[in-house]
Motif scaffolding. Structure first.
Motif, PDB file in Angstrom:
ATOM      1  N   ALA A   1      -7.175  -1.373   4.921  1.00  0.00           N
ATOM      2  CA  ALA A   1      -6.660  -2.713   4.621  1.00  0.00           C
ATOM      3  C   ALA A   1      -7.804  -3.631   4.196  1.00  0.00           C
ATOM      4  O   ALA A   1      -8.969  -3.375   4.503  1.00  0.00           O
ATOM      5  CB  ALA A   1      -5.970  -3.274   5.853  1.00  0.00           C
ATOM      6  N   THR A   2      -7.474  -4.709   3.483  1.00  0.00           N
ATOM      7  CA  THR A   2      -8.477  -5.711   3.132  1.00  0.00           C
ATOM      8  C   THR A   2      -8.334  -6.896   4.082  1.00  0.00           C
ATOM      9  O   THR A   2      -7.257  -7.163   4.596  1.00  0.00           O
ATOM     10  CB  THR A   2      -8.283  -6.206   1.692  1.00  0.00           C
ATOM     11  OG1 THR A   2      -6.918  -6.572   1.533  1.00  0.00           O
ATOM     12  CG2 THR A   2      -8.635  -5.119   0.698  1.00  0.00           C
ATOM     13  N   SER A   3      -9.453  -7.572   4.325  1.00  0.00           N
ATOM     14  CA  SER A   3      -9.479  -8.641   5.317  1.00  0.00           C
ATOM     15  C   SER A   3      -9.556 -10.011   4.634  1.00  0.00           C
ATOM     16  O   SER A   3     -10.320 -10.190   3.687  1.00  0.00           O
ATOM     17  CB  SER A   3     -10.687  -8.424   6.231  1.00  0.00           C
ATOM     18  OG  SER A   3     -10.612  -9.308   7.308  1.00  0.00           O
TER      19      SER A   3
ATOM     20  N   TRP B   1       9.915 -11.272  -0.624  1.00  0.00           N
ATOM     21  CA  TRP B   1       8.825 -11.943  -1.324  1.00  0.00           C
ATOM     22  C   TRP B   1       7.620 -11.024  -1.534  1.00  0.00           C
ATOM     23  O   TRP B   1       7.468 -10.028  -0.836  1.00  0.00           O
ATOM     24  CB  TRP B   1       8.383 -13.172  -0.534  1.00  0.00           C
ATOM     25  CG  TRP B   1       8.139 -12.855   0.903  1.00  0.00           C
ATOM     26  CD1 TRP B   1       9.010 -12.974   1.928  1.00  0.00           C
ATOM     27  CD2 TRP B   1       6.937 -12.319   1.468  1.00  0.00           C
ATOM     28  NE1 TRP B   1       8.450 -12.556   3.098  1.00  0.00           N
ATOM     29  CE2 TRP B   1       7.181 -12.138   2.840  1.00  0.00           C
ATOM     30  CE3 TRP B   1       5.699 -11.956   0.949  1.00  0.00           C
ATOM     31  CZ2 TRP B   1       6.220 -11.614   3.709  1.00  0.00           C
ATOM     32  CZ3 TRP B   1       4.742 -11.442   1.816  1.00  0.00           C
ATOM     33  CH2 TRP B   1       5.018 -11.279   3.178  1.00  0.00           C
ATOM     34  N   ARG B   2       6.783 -11.397  -2.487  1.00  0.00           N
ATOM     35  CA  ARG B   2       5.495 -10.722  -2.696  1.00  0.00           C
ATOM     36  C   ARG B   2       4.425 -11.766  -2.967  1.00  0.00           C
ATOM     37  O   ARG B   2       4.652 -12.679  -3.734  1.00  0.00           O
ATOM     38  CB  ARG B   2       5.582  -9.748  -3.881  1.00  0.00           C
ATOM     39  CG  ARG B   2       6.170  -8.420  -3.485  1.00  0.00           C
ATOM     40  CD  ARG B   2       6.649  -7.635  -4.681  1.00  0.00           C
ATOM     41  NE  ARG B   2       7.120  -6.326  -4.278  1.00  0.00           N
ATOM     42  CZ  ARG B   2       8.277  -6.111  -3.665  1.00  0.00           C
ATOM     43  NH1 ARG B   2       9.091  -7.095  -3.396  1.00  0.00           N
ATOM     44  NH2 ARG B   2       8.634  -4.887  -3.316  1.00  0.00           N
ATOM     45  N   LEU B   3       3.253 -11.596  -2.313  1.00  0.00           N
ATOM     46  CA  LEU B   3       2.154 -12.549  -2.512  1.00  0.00           C
ATOM     47  C   LEU B   3       0.918 -11.801  -2.996  1.00  0.00           C
ATOM     48  O   LEU B   3       0.594 -10.727  -2.488  1.00  0.00           O
ATOM     49  CB  LEU B   3       1.824 -13.284  -1.206  1.00  0.00           C
ATOM     50  CG  LEU B   3       2.813 -14.350  -0.742  1.00  0.00           C
ATOM     51  CD1 LEU B   3       2.372 -14.900   0.606  1.00  0.00           C
ATOM     52  CD2 LEU B   3       2.908 -15.483  -1.762  1.00  0.00           C
ATOM     53  N   CYS B   4       0.237 -12.409  -3.960  1.00  0.00           N
ATOM     54  CA  CYS B   4      -0.945 -11.796  -4.569  1.00  0.00           C
ATOM     55  C   CYS B   4      -2.196 -12.498  -4.033  1.00  0.00           C
ATOM     56  O   CYS B   4      -2.293 -13.723  -4.076  1.00  0.00           O
ATOM     57  CB  CYS B   4      -0.829 -11.954  -6.082  1.00  0.00           C
ATOM     58  SG  CYS B   4      -2.244 -11.353  -6.995  1.00  0.00           S
ATOM     59  N   PHE B   5      -3.156 -11.755  -3.465  1.00  0.00           N
ATOM     60  CA  PHE B   5      -4.408 -12.314  -2.948  1.00  0.00           C
ATOM     61  C   PHE B   5      -5.514 -12.090  -3.966  1.00  0.00           C
ATOM     62  O   PHE B   5      -5.747 -10.958  -4.389  1.00  0.00           O
ATOM     63  CB  PHE B   5      -4.822 -11.606  -1.644  1.00  0.00           C
ATOM     64  CG  PHE B   5      -4.023 -12.012  -0.432  1.00  0.00           C
ATOM     65  CD1 PHE B   5      -2.691 -11.655  -0.323  1.00  0.00           C
ATOM     66  CD2 PHE B   5      -4.618 -12.718   0.607  1.00  0.00           C
ATOM     67  CE1 PHE B   5      -1.963 -12.009   0.797  1.00  0.00           C
ATOM     68  CE2 PHE B   5      -3.886 -13.077   1.730  1.00  0.00           C
ATOM     69  CZ  PHE B   5      -2.555 -12.718   1.823  1.00  0.00           C
ATOM     70  N   THR B   6      -6.220 -13.164  -4.331  1.00  0.00           N
ATOM     71  CA  THR B   6      -7.408 -13.014  -5.175  1.00  0.00           C
ATOM     72  C   THR B   6      -8.510 -13.914  -4.613  1.00  0.00           C
ATOM     73  O   THR B   6      -8.271 -14.712  -3.712  1.00  0.00           O
ATOM     74  CB  THR B   6      -7.134 -13.443  -6.636  1.00  0.00           C
ATOM     75  OG1 THR B   6      -6.514 -14.730  -6.617  1.00  0.00           O
ATOM     76  CG2 THR B   6      -6.241 -12.456  -7.364  1.00  0.00           C
TER      77      THR B   6
ATOM     78  N   ALA C   1      -6.329  -8.544  -5.634  1.00  0.00           N
ATOM     79  CA  ALA C   1      -7.200  -7.767  -4.760  1.00  0.00           C
ATOM     80  C   ALA C   1      -6.376  -7.155  -3.629  1.00  0.00           C
ATOM     81  O   ALA C   1      -6.751  -6.129  -3.067  1.00  0.00           O
ATOM     82  CB  ALA C   1      -8.295  -8.652  -4.194  1.00  0.00           C
ATOM     83  N   ALA C   2      -5.280  -7.814  -3.274  1.00  0.00           N
ATOM     84  CA  ALA C   2      -4.369  -7.286  -2.253  1.00  0.00           C
ATOM     85  C   ALA C   2      -2.993  -7.871  -2.509  1.00  0.00           C
ATOM     86  O   ALA C   2      -2.874  -8.972  -3.049  1.00  0.00           O
ATOM     87  CB  ALA C   2      -4.847  -7.656  -0.855  1.00  0.00           C
ATOM     88  N   ARG C   3      -1.978  -7.124  -2.165  1.00  0.00           N
ATOM     89  CA  ARG C   3      -0.615  -7.630  -2.346  1.00  0.00           C
ATOM     90  C   ARG C   3       0.139  -7.525  -1.032  1.00  0.00           C
ATOM     91  O   ARG C   3       0.231  -6.448  -0.449  1.00  0.00           O
ATOM     92  CB  ARG C   3       0.116  -6.825  -3.414  1.00  0.00           C
ATOM     93  CG  ARG C   3      -0.036  -7.419  -4.816  1.00  0.00           C
ATOM     94  CD  ARG C   3       0.205  -6.392  -5.875  1.00  0.00           C
ATOM     95  NE  ARG C   3       1.531  -5.796  -5.762  1.00  0.00           N
ATOM     96  CZ  ARG C   3       2.560  -6.122  -6.551  1.00  0.00           C
ATOM     97  NH1 ARG C   3       2.409  -7.030  -7.478  1.00  0.00           N
ATOM     98  NH2 ARG C   3       3.717  -5.540  -6.418  1.00  0.00           N
ATOM     99  N   ALA C   4       0.641  -8.674  -0.563  1.00  0.00           N
ATOM    100  CA  ALA C   4       1.431  -8.682   0.666  1.00  0.00           C
ATOM    101  C   ALA C   4       2.899  -8.705   0.285  1.00  0.00           C
ATOM    102  O   ALA C   4       3.263  -9.258  -0.757  1.00  0.00           O
ATOM    103  CB  ALA C   4       1.101  -9.924   1.492  1.00  0.00           C
TER     104      ALA C   4
END
Lengths: 375, 181
Positions: B33-35, B73-78, B99-102
């Motif tokens: 996982a990414t932090s 829902w989907r959230l994009c982390f950058t 960088a990560a997708r929740a």
């Protein structure tokens, strides 16, 4: 054993003085130092609790891997205990070791959840435990301890599943029938075990638990129904018709299979009564009238059928439990129905009379049917 | 060795193997996982502490929350781990740039949307804390005097797990120790 009665028996001419002396000598020779054992046991327990408290106070400071590793060692130790007790053929120790081992599985699941911050609804870990522990407990369980432990866990899981699927009731109407039919399924499994296994005490205890669960569940349903009120009842009736056919199919199949065997006919009668009691309220017109008396009557009626079946099948313990249940329920109804102190007092006197009446009727019935001696 | 003995060993091995497998799976998910660090605040002053869990809401950009309107829902982390930029994406957007997708995970209450259809959606979570720190943390969360944040892990399957509570950028245990004495 208490030896105080020996003198009475000698006076009554049942024993000679020599026989009484011989019994005393034998008992003293085989006397076990219970007091000493109890002191050692208490001391050991205190030390264990002390260690537990020290570990608990530093719980967050201990690395997760260490906690998991130590727990794995404990679990493997319990497994070794099961294996050793089994190779030495000591049923009581097998049961105790199985209980500790399956308990350590449950705490291990909780610990993994805590260390990795897994959050999930309770039914998931419970169902996981059932899946991994049931093969062992059902194949090697010896007595009441493991039977009771497994039954409690199964009911808890079923309860959590019902609670969860209540939200999705419309989509999962067939699934909800399964936890509802669970007592019938377990009772059928236990009957099969009684017919095919040498572990009679274990399967008998499982059957006993399944029937108690069925009786409480079936009596609870009408109570919840009458407390819901007309609006809720209309909604529940709509849900009921979606899952009821599946429930009747699953439970009805079990009851039919049990019914055909003379030994388990009583079990089939009790389960059928439970199924009828559970299914009855949604068939009645919706009403706002409080059903305290009616639900108490359903409860008492179900346990009366259980008492009747128990006395026919020579089960004195089940018979006594059923009579006690009816008596307790009759006392509770007076607290529910009456409000003021005066009315409660009158109600208590009346219920006392009813309880004495039920008890004396039960004693008379017990004498006539003689549970424990005749078929 | 008799057949029954082998059966007993198998029945004893099954739960141990299953437990180790589930622990390894949880560890694998955590290690891949990414932090990220997300600011949090109390969202329900009446009952922020349920049992041993601290209940809170994530402070996310309004646009991201408004566009994550559905339950699925989907959230994009950058951006940087300490200050991520979040945006709502759809299922068909692909991985480009994230960088990560929740995403929504059934029955997971570490990071979930509440009031998705009401127009006042918030992302809430809960985090296990020891009973002894409950009172102090509840007051801090409600008082909003200090900067509180949650370090979360976003697994490859999109599950967001809160793993550490931070106060003014420090682990909360360190902060409480420095500020209570």
């Amino acid at each position: 054993m208490s030896l105080r009665k020996l003198d009475h028996w000698v006076t009554a001419g049942l024993l000679s003085a020599g026989q009484a002396a011989a019994i005393r000598a034998h008992e003293e020779a085989n006397d076990r130092p219970w007091l000493q054992w109890a002191a050692f046991g208490l001391g050991g327990l205190a030390i264990l609790l002390g260690f537990a408290a020290i570990i608990a106070s530093n719980w967050d400071a201990i690395p997760g891997a260490l906690k998991l590793g130590v727990h794995l060692v404990i679990t493997l130790g319990c497994a070794w205990g099961v294996w050793t007790a089994w190779t030495r053929e000591r049923p009581v120790w097998i049961d105790l070791a199985l209980f500790l081992f399956s308990g350590s599985l449950l705490t291990a699941i909780a610990l993994i959840g805590q260390v990795f911050q897994l959050s999930s609804p309770l039914w998931k870990p419970l169902l996981f435990w059932l899946a991994i522990a049931s093969p062992l407990l059902l194949t090697f369980g010896q007595g009441r301890l493991t039977a009771l432990g497994w039954s409690v866990m199964t009911v808890w899981t079923a309860f959590e599943l019902l609670d969860r699927f209540h939200v999705w009731l419309e989509a999962h109407s067939a699934f909800i029938a399964l936890p509802l039919a669970m007592p019938a399924l377990i009772a059928t499994g236990a009957a099969w075990g009684l017919a095919h296994s040498r572990r009679q005490v274990f399967w008998h205890a499982i059957l006993f638990c399944a029937l108690v669960i069925a009786l409480f569940g079936a009596a609870f349903a009408p109570m919840a129904w009458w407390y819901t009120g007309a609006a809720g009842q209309a909604e529940q009736t709509a849900w009921f018709w979606r899952y009821a056919p599946w429930l009747w199919l699953a439970a009805g199949g079990c009851i039919a299979w049990l019914w055909r065997q003379a030994r388990f006919a009583g079990v089939a009668h009790v389960l059928l009564a439970c199924l009828v009691a559970f299914s009855l309220p949604p068939l009645l017109p919706a009403t706002d009238a409080a059903g305290e008396v009616l639900s108490a009557l359903v409860f008492s009626g179900l346990w009366a059928i259980a008492a009747w079946a128990a006395s026919r099948h020579r089960q004195p313990a089940a018979f006594k439990l059923a009579i006690a249940m009816i008596a307790v329920r009759l006392i509770i109804i007076y607290f529910e129905v009456f409000g003021s102190l005066l009315e409660t007092g009158v109600g208590l006197i009346l219920s006392g009379i009813v309880v004495i009446g039920v008890a004396s009727a039960a004693v008379r019935l017990a004498r006539r049917w003689k549970p424990g001696t005749s078929a | 060795m008799s057949r029954t003995a082998r059966l007993l060993l198998a029945c004893l091995a099954l739960p141990v193997v299953a437990l180790i497998a589930s622990a390894l799976d949880a560890w694998r998910q955590a290690s891949t996982a990414t932090s990220w660090v997300l600011p949090i605040e109390g969202y329900d002053p009446r009952d922020p502490l349920r049992g041993h869990y601290l209940a809170f809401r994530y402070v996310l950009p309004d646009a991201a929350v408004a566009n994550a309107w559905s339950d699925d829902w989907r959230l994009c982390f950058t951006g940087k781990a300490e200050q991520p930029s979040l945006s709502a994406v759809t299922m068909t957007d692909g991985d480009a740039g994230c960088a990560a997708r929740a995403r929504w995970i059934a029955d997971h209450d570490g990071f979930r949307i509440e009031g998705a259809m009401s127009g006042h959606a918030v992302f809430t979570g809960r985090f296990y804390i020891p009973e002894a720190d409950g009172q102090a943390l509840t007051r801090l969360l409600a008082g909003r005097q200090v900067r509180m944040a949650m370090q979360v892990q976003v697994a490859l399957n999109g599950k967001v797990t809160p793993i550490a509570l931070l106060i003014e950028g420090k682990p909360y245990t360190d902060w409480l120790e420095d500020n209570q004495s």
